[in-house]
Motif scaffolding. Structure first.
Motif, PDB file in Angstrom:
ATOM      1  N   SER A 180       0.662   0.850   7.054  1.00 34.75           N
ATOM      2  CA  SER A 180       0.857   1.744   5.915  1.00 34.75           C
ATOM      3  C   SER A 180      -0.074   2.952   5.946  1.00 34.75           C
ATOM      4  O   SER A 180       0.330   4.058   5.587  1.00 34.75           O
ATOM      5  CB  SER A 180       0.643   0.977   4.606  1.00 34.75           C
ATOM      6  N   GLY A 220       7.227  -0.064   0.868  1.00 36.96           N
ATOM      7  CA  GLY A 220       7.514  -0.614   2.186  1.00 36.96           C
ATOM      8  C   GLY A 220       8.959  -1.044   2.356  1.00 36.96           C
ATOM      9  O   GLY A 220       9.500  -1.001   3.465  1.00 36.96           O
ATOM     10  N   TYR A 224       9.860   0.809   5.906  1.00 40.57           N
ATOM     11  CA  TYR A 224       9.542   0.043   7.114  1.00 40.57           C
ATOM     12  C   TYR A 224      10.716  -0.085   8.069  1.00 40.57           C
ATOM     13  O   TYR A 224      10.533  -0.470   9.222  1.00 40.57           O
ATOM     14  CB  TYR A 224       9.006  -1.353   6.740  1.00 40.57           C
TER      15      TYR A 224
END
Length: 250
Positions: A180, A220, A224
Motif C-alpha cells: 500500500s 484495497g 489491488y
C-alpha cells in the motif's frame, strides 16, 4: 559489500521471510546451524549488516539461538510458539481480500471506541505515527509507521482484547502495508487517509471516524486488482522482489 539504505530494509525483510519460512516448514531442522553471516550475505546478495539485522528478527521471534563464537542455530519450537496466531492464520493461506474483510469490523469498532475514549496522550502518539508515515522516504519505514498508527488507535480504544486481536494479524498487515505504501494508486483522490482519520478522531466524531476508516481499509478492494485473491505471503514476496528490482534499475 555496501547496501544502499533504500534497499537494506527490503533485503532484510526478504532474508528474514525466507529463513523463517525454511524454519517453520522444516527445511531447516531444529539444531541445524545456519550458514555464516558471510555465506548468507553471498547467498542473498546483500551486506553482512543486512544479514545481521535479519538474524536479529529471527532471534526476537525465538526461531534461532545465537551462540557467540559458534553461530546461529535453529531453536526447538514450543507447542505455544508453533500454534501462535500468525502461524495458524498463515496455515490457512489467507488472501489479501480475506485480510481486508477481517480488518474492517475489528478496526471500525476500534476507532469508534477511540473517538470516544482517546486521551490527549493517545492523540499525540497517533499524530506522531501519522507524521512519520507521511514524511518517511522508504517503504519499510512507512509500513512500520503505518502499523504503529493503527496500533496506537487500538491502544486509544481502551479495549485490550481488541488491541490483542489486531496485534495478532499485525504481521500480515505489515505485508499489506509494504504494498500500500509503495503503490501510486493508493493515492486515489478523495480517499480518506491517515490525516482525515486523525481529524475525525481529534474532533471526537465517532461516526465520521468509522466512515473514514471503512473507506480507507476498503481502498484495497478497488486497487489491488488480481493480487486481491492471491495468497498474502505470495503477494508480499512478489512485491518485495519488484521493489528490489526497481531499486537496482534505478
Amino acid at each position: 559489500m555496501s547496501t544502499p539504505p533504500a534497499q537494506s530494509g527490503l533485503l532484510t525483510e526478504r532474508i528474514a521471510r525466507q529463513l523463517e519460512h525454511d524454519i517453520r516448514s522444516g527445511a531447516l531442522e531444529v539444531g541445524v546451524k545456519l550458514p555464516s553471516e558471510r555465506e548468507l550475505a553471498t547467498q542473498f546478495g546483500s551486506s553482512r549488516n543486512v544479514v545481521r539485522e535479519a538474524l536479529r528478527q529471527l532471534e526476537a521471534k525465538r526461531l534461532i539461538e545465537v551462540a557467540p563464537g559458534r553461530g546461529s542455530f535453529v531453536r526447538e519450537q514450543s507447542s505455544e510458539q508453533a500454534r501462535g496466531y500468525d502461524a495458524l492464520y498463515r496455515a490457512e493461506r489467507p488472501t489479501v481480500r480475506q485480510l481486508i474483510e477481517a480488518r474492517l469490523p475489528v478496526e471500525i469498532e476500534i476507532i469508534r471506541l477511540a473517538a470516544e475514549r482517546a486521551t490527549d496522550e493517545d492523540l499525540a502518539t497517533i499524530r506522531a505515527a501519522m507524521e512519520t508515515t507521511e514524511s518517511a522516504t522508504d517503504v519499510i519505514t512507512k509500513a512500520r509507521a503505518d502499523l504503529e498508527f493503527h496500533d496506537a488507535i487500538a491502544m486509544a480504544s481502551g479495549n485490550p482484547v481488541l488491541r490483542i486481536m489486531l496485534s495478532s494479524i499485525s504481521g500480515m498487515m505489515f505485508e499489506m502495508m509494504l504494498r500500500s505504501n509503495s503503490d501510486p494508486s493508493i493515492g486515489e483522490p478523495g480517499v480518506p487517509h491517515h490525516p482525515e482519520i486523525f481529524a475525525a478522531l481529534e474532533a471526537r466524531d465517532a461516526e465520521s471516524a468509522c466512515a473514514r476508516m471503512r473507506e480507507h481499509l476498503s481502498l484495497g478492494l478497488r486497487t489491488y486488482g488480481p493480487d486481491l485473491d492471491v495468497q498474502l505471503d505470495t503477494m508480499a514476496r512478489r512485491h518485495i522482489e519488484t521493489l528490489l528490482g526497481e531499486g537496482r534499475a534505478g
